[in-house]
Design an enzyme around this catalytic site. Structure first.
Site, PDB file in Angstrom:
ATOM      1  N   TYR A   1       4.747 -16.454 -14.037  1.00  0.00           N
ATOM      2  CA  TYR A   1       3.888 -15.400 -13.400  1.00  0.00           C
ATOM      3  C   TYR A   1       2.467 -15.604 -13.550  1.00  0.00           C
ATOM      4  O   TYR A   1       1.805 -15.289 -12.425  1.00  0.00           O
ATOM      5  CB  TYR A   1       4.216 -14.188 -14.267  1.00  0.00           C
ATOM      6  CG  TYR A   1       3.415 -12.753 -13.808  1.00  0.00           C
ATOM      7  CD1 TYR A   1       3.637 -12.415 -12.655  1.00  0.00           C
ATOM      8  CD2 TYR A   1       2.424 -12.293 -14.656  1.00  0.00           C
ATOM      9  CE1 TYR A   1       2.980 -11.332 -12.148  1.00  0.00           C
ATOM     10  CE2 TYR A   1       1.764 -11.181 -14.170  1.00  0.00           C
ATOM     11  CZ  TYR A   1       1.752 -10.694 -13.066  1.00  0.00           C
ATOM     12  OH  TYR A   1       0.948  -9.516 -12.532  1.00  0.00           O
TER      13      TYR A   1
ATOM     14  N   ALA B   1       0.816  -1.226  -0.042  1.00  0.00           N
ATOM     15  CA  ALA B   1       0.216   0.095   0.007  1.00  0.00           C
ATOM     16  C   ALA B   1       0.914   1.286  -0.079  1.00  0.00           C
ATOM     17  O   ALA B   1       0.330   2.225   0.070  1.00  0.00           O
ATOM     18  CB  ALA B   1      -0.968   0.050   1.164  1.00  0.00           C
TER      19      ALA B   1
ATOM     20  N   GLY C   1      -2.098  -0.086  -4.363  1.00  0.00           N
ATOM     21  CA  GLY C   1      -2.522  -0.363  -3.119  1.00  0.00           C
ATOM     22  C   GLY C   1      -2.665   0.890  -2.400  1.00  0.00           C
ATOM     23  O   GLY C   1      -3.722   1.416  -1.582  1.00  0.00           O
TER      24      GLY C   1
END
Length: 272
Positions: free
Chosen positions: A163, A13, A18
């Site tokens: 990924y 964040a 975020g």
């Protein structure tokens, strides 16, 4: 206000998506836990847990900056305990922290494979596991994971298998938690963008300024998250949302305000 005094724990964040979600929910009165590794400024990335917390507090809401590497179980336990000590509970968990490397099988080193799995999969699982006891006590419990719809068409998997495996695992967990905790209820959903989002990863790893100019701002995911998280936990769960569909359900079709460059052709995301 629905989010007034609700506590939102957000991984990753300190910047980007975020932080944007943190600021959006802070404007609604939520307490925000800014959990990330960044305690010192990196000029390529920008932002720390402390600068993000200061921006949140400037909205009038409360913020707690916590240094957290979600690969570390001890740090997870400490971050959750600090949250409980300060705010008394956890109502919403945003699983945003993630590692990315878009490489083929031969080009993916084992340490990068392990890093993506340890953060995206293991870290997301352990973070959620630690929050469940407190989410169970909330009257408005939500888990929102930043991961894509699961599409097994080979063209989506082939280019960067390592990924993709991790992001699909995150979505599988989101769907699984919806089923596991539906009777409590704890809502669990995933959210992903239709187009690329202007983040540090896009600018530094994927396509630089040219791709950023074909992207949308992080605010589109922040607003989409807000629309999802305001839904009753028992009625909105088990979805892998695309941001545009979230807006369409709200009757919003003009998304031009979110373009980094007004009127620019947008670049479709990897998974959609």
């Amino acid at each position: 206000m629905l989010f007034k005094d609700k506590t939102v724990f957000i991984t990753g964040a300190s910047r980007g998506i975020g932080k944007a979600i943190a600021l959006r929910l802070a404007k609604e009165g939520a307490n925000i836990v800014v959990a990330a590794k960044s305690t010192e400024e990196n000029h390529k990335l920008g932002g720390t847990i402390y600068s993000a917390a200061a921006e949140i507090e400037a909205t009038g809401s409360k913020a707690l900056a916590v240094k957290l590497d979600i690969r570390n179980e001890v740090q997870i336990a400490s971050a959750v305990q600090q949250t409980i000590d300060i705010f008394g509970g956890i109502d919403i968990l945003i699983n945003n922290a993630s590692a990315i490397q878009l490489s083929g099988t031969e080009q993916t080193e084992s340490k990068r494979f392990d890093l993506m799995h340890s953060i995206n999969v293991r870290g997301t699982f352990l973070m959620t596991q630690a929050c469940i006891p407190y989410l169970k006590k909330s009257s408005h419990a939500h888990i929102l994971t930043l991961s894509p719809p699961i599409n097994l068409t080979p063209k989506w998997i082939g280019p960067h298998i390592a990924y993709t495996l991790t992001k699909y695992n995150m979505s599988m967990m989101a769907i699984g938690w919806a089923e596991e905790f539906k009777n409590i209820p704890i809502a669990s959903n995933a959210l992903w963008p239709r187009t690329t989002i202007d983040t540090a990863a896009v600018r530094n790893l994927l396509g630089g300024q040219d791709l950023a100019n074909m992207s949308r701002t992080v605010d589109i995911l922040a607003d989409a998250a807000y629309y999802i998280l305001r839904q009753p936990a028992g009625q909105c769960t088990g979805n892998t949302f695309i941001d545009e569909a979230v807006f369409a359900a709200e009757g919003i079709t003009d998304l031009s305000q979110y373009s980094v460059v007004p009127g620019a052709k947008l670049y479709q995301d990897l998974f959609v």
